[in-house]
Design a protein around this motif. Structure first.
Motif, short mmCIF file in Angstrom:
data_model
loop_
_atom_site.label_atom_id
_atom_site.label_comp_id
_atom_site.label_asym_id
_atom_site.label_seq_id
_atom_site.Cartn_x
_atom_site.Cartn_y
_atom_site.Cartn_z
N ASP A 263 10.32 59.64 -5.10
CA ASP A 263 9.75 58.16 -4.61
C ASP A 263 10.61 57.87 -3.34
O ASP A 263 10.40 56.98 -2.98
CB ASP A 263 10.33 57.36 -5.67
CG ASP A 263 11.66 57.32 -6.24
OD1 ASP A 263 12.52 58.11 -5.86
OD2 ASP A 263 12.12 56.15 -6.56
N ASP B 73 13.61 62.76 -2.49
CA ASP B 73 13.10 62.93 -3.46
C ASP B 73 11.83 62.39 -3.95
O ASP B 73 10.88 62.14 -3.12
CB ASP B 73 14.08 62.33 -4.75
CG ASP B 73 14.07 60.65 -4.62
OD1 ASP B 73 13.73 60.09 -3.66
OD2 ASP B 73 14.35 60.10 -5.73
N ASP C 8 13.86 57.49 -2.13
CA ASP C 8 15.09 56.61 -1.89
C ASP C 8 16.39 57.73 -1.94
O ASP C 8 17.22 57.15 -1.67
CB ASP C 8 14.95 55.66 -3.29
CG ASP C 8 14.91 56.37 -4.54
OD1 ASP C 8 14.89 57.59 -4.75
OD2 ASP C 8 15.24 55.40 -5.67
N ARG C 9 16.13 59.06 -2.24
CA ARG C 9 17.23 59.80 -2.06
C ARG C 9 17.21 60.57 -0.91
O ARG C 9 16.21 60.88 -0.28
CB ARG C 9 17.43 60.66 -3.17
CG ARG C 9 17.51 60.03 -4.59
CD ARG C 9 17.75 61.26 -5.96
NE ARG C 9 17.78 60.28 -6.80
CZ ARG C 9 18.38 60.88 -7.86
NH1 ARG C 9 18.92 62.12 -7.93
NH2 ARG C 9 18.63 60.35 -8.94
N SER D 7 11.04 58.68 -10.00
CA SER D 7 11.83 59.41 -8.92
C SER D 7 11.94 61.00 -8.92
O SER D 7 11.03 61.71 -8.59
CB SER D 7 13.43 58.86 -9.34
OG SER D 7 14.20 59.23 -8.15
N HIS D 8 13.01 61.33 -9.16
CA HIS D 8 13.15 62.79 -8.87
C HIS D 8 13.04 63.77 -10.36
O HIS D 8 12.93 64.84 -10.20
CB HIS D 8 15.00 63.02 -8.83
CG HIS D 8 15.59 62.44 -9.86
ND1 HIS D 8 15.84 61.08 -10.03
CD2 HIS D 8 16.31 62.92 -10.96
CE1 HIS D 8 16.41 60.84 -11.02
NE2 HIS D 8 16.92 62.09 -11.63
CO CO Z 1 14.53 58.24 -6.57
#
Ligand code: CO
Ligand code: VG1
Length: 545
Positions: A281, A279, A283-284, A115-116
């Motif tokens: 991946d 971010d 999702d943010r 992710s982030h």
């Molecule tokens: Co993420």
């Protein structure tokens, strides 16, 4: 085709956290580390159960993504999966993966991402399993994987050449069909079902300007396709749009600290009308306007209040949910709309059950995560399209939309302090000291604040009645202000202590204070009760959002 059975020994640290298993790349690359986890996953799912099933695989393009996909695909073939859907180039965002799992009714999907967290050879890597509803595996499954990982003795892998994952095609390897698919197409189609692309095209055609920073992470190809090609935003709207294995050396976290380049432009004289980032991946999301910033808790509230600006939700909402540390801004909107608002522990997996049961339409977290029941993950581009739709329908700026929202509902001042890289023992000590102190805090006065409740948040799922305990220490004051302490479950070295502050203001003349000033007394109280400076030796948090 030859299937090899390789003897192995268990590792003791493969318990998935808030969002899958995250470790340094070097750990994932160490002998059998990834293999052990993947075999433990297949064992947890049931070795007979997975035979003939469809598994989707892809990742955010970070360092080790391609190698990991080869290993996982060969192990999935050995496990007897009937079909593997592999994202072309190994690239797919987390929301797009959730979309694909649901659309093609796969058995599940494996997402390779941290992710982030930063990427690259010295950065982080991660693996997460999502179930057939497209949601991150529930605790029941992640705990079963962990249990399997502690007793594993061997894993199985097909002894074959590397698979070509760079051309969309369908072919057979042994008894398994391999389908290499475009990771962007299905997602774009879904967005077209939810949003009025015509109206958004008209917005850009009217001269509306935007800057989208993909931070060299997975959303670049999605953003270029949607904002520039489909909606006609001018070329160059998407910056840092090529996914790089090390995210260009940056930290792909869309917040005021790590997306500084974008923030600087948006707070300059020549700022565009709208700014956004996602971010690693995808999702943010971070939402910015011309010299304006929308905090994620407010964003969820504003999206809820403006649901009828988006065609996919005009029929109404069934309910909303937010994670416990997320501000209660959305609660205010839900109240007014007569909707139920659920409060869950941190992490998207808790929203899945509520959505599957049809109880909620929108959900969100303070950590720049917003989403809806169109998939079972938070969705950065979705949130951005939602905001664009609000601006298009209401013909107002971000600043105006936000100010009007506060005028109607009041403002929940909010901030999160992250103390990163704290020694794990010290962080654990801070939390246990604090927990012991909680009963003695009740009724205590700190200046004008009186503690009304103090506990460690425990959550009972309203669908399956499962209980998740110790999800964060809450100190709640009589005026509804809150201080929350929790340890991060996504870090890979040391511990991160997060402190969340919230204070509600309904006085119409006090709606445009600086949040740090509005919350300063609460910050002092948090330092006093937790002794965080002395315990960590840190004068200040590493990141403030
Ligand atoms: Co993420
Ligand atoms: C963080 C956030 C949490 C989020 C999680 C995964 O977890 O606080 O809200 O769900 O990351 O997000 P933690 O345990 O470090 O606080 V992501 O974008 O990594 O899937």
């Amino acid at each position: 085709m030859k299937i090899l059975t390789i003897p192995t020994k268990p590792f003791d640290d493969q318990r998935p956290g808030t969002s899958g298993l995250r470790k340094k790349v070097s750990v994932f690359k160490s002998e059998n580390y990834l293999q052990n986890f993947v075999q433990s996953l297949f064992n947890a799912l049931g070795t007979e159960n997975v035979k003939g099933k469809v598994l989707a695989i892809g990742g955010d393009g970070r360092y080790y993504n391609r190698e990991a996909i080869q290993i996982i695909a060969k192990m999935a073939i050995a496990a007897g999966f009937g079909r593997l859907m592999i994202a072309k180039g190994g690239i797919i965002s987390t929301p797009a993966m959730s979309c694909v799992i649901r659309k093609y009714k796969t058995f599940g999907g494996i997402i390779l991402s941290a992710s982030h967290n930063p990427g690259g050879e010295n950065g982080d890597f991660g693996i997460k399993y999502n179930n057939e509803s497209g949601a991150p595996a529930p605790l029941r499954i992640t705990e079963a994987i962990f249990a399997e990982s502690k007793k594993i003795t061997s894993y199985n892998i097909a002894d074959i050449e590397d698979i070509d994952i760079d051309t969309t095609s369908v072919f057979k390897l042994g008894n398994t069909e391999i389908q290499v698919f475009d990771g962007v197409d299905d997602y774009v189609e879904l967005m077209k079902e939810l949003f009025d692309f015509e109206a958004l095209r008209a917005l850009f055609a009217s001269g509306f300007t935007m800057r989208y920073d993909a931070l060299h992470a997975v959303t670049g190809p999605y953003a270029k396709r949607i904002f520039e090609n489909e909606l006609g935003a001018k070329e160059g709207t998407v910056v840092n749009g090529t996914p790089l294995p090390d995210f260009g050396g940056g930290h792909p976290d869309p917040n005021l600290t790590y997306a500084k380049g974008l923030v600087d432009v948006m707070f300059s004289q020549n700022a565009p009308d709208f700014g956004a980032a996602s971010d690693g991946d995808g999702d943010r999301n971070m939402i910015l306007g011309n010299n304006a910033y929308v905090n994620p808790s407010d964003s969820l509230a504003i999206i809820t209040a403006n649901y009828n600006c988006v065609k996919g939700y005009k029929q109404g909402l069934s309910g909303v949910a937010r994670s416990m540390p997320t501000s209660a801004a959305v609660d205010k909107v839900a109240d007014k709309m007569g909707l139920k608002c659920y409060e869950t522990p941190t992490g998207w997996k808790f929203f899945g059950n509520l959505m599957d049961a049809g109880l909620v339409t929108f959900c969100g977290e303070e950590s720049f995560g917003t989403g809806s029941n169109h998939i079972r993950e938070k969705d950065g581009i979705w949130a951005i399209l939602f905001w664009l739709s609000i601006l298009a329908a209401r013909k107002k700026s971000v600043t105006e939309v936000q100010a009007e929202h506060w005028q109607t509902f009041g403002r929940n001042y909010y901030s999160r302090y992250d103390y990163e890289g704290v020694e794990s023992e010290k962080a654990a000590m801070l939390m246990s000291n604090l927990e012991e102190k909680l009963p003695s805090l009740i009724g205590k006065k700190f200046g004008g604040f009186i503690v009304k409740e103090a506990d460690n948040f425990s959550y009972k799922d309203s669908v399956d009645s499962s209980v998740s305990e110790k999800q964060g220490i809450r100190i709640i004051f009589s005026d509804t202000s809150r201080i929350i302490f929790r340890l991060s479950g996504t870090g890979t070295s040391g511990a991160t202590i997060r402190i969340y502050f919230e204070k509600y203001e309904s006085d119409k003349n006090k709606l445009s204070l600086n949040p740090q000033e509005a919350l300063s007394e609460l910050v002092n109280i948090a330092c006093e009760v937790s002794d965080i400076k002395a315990i960590t030796g840190m004068e200040k948090p590493s990141v403030i959002t």
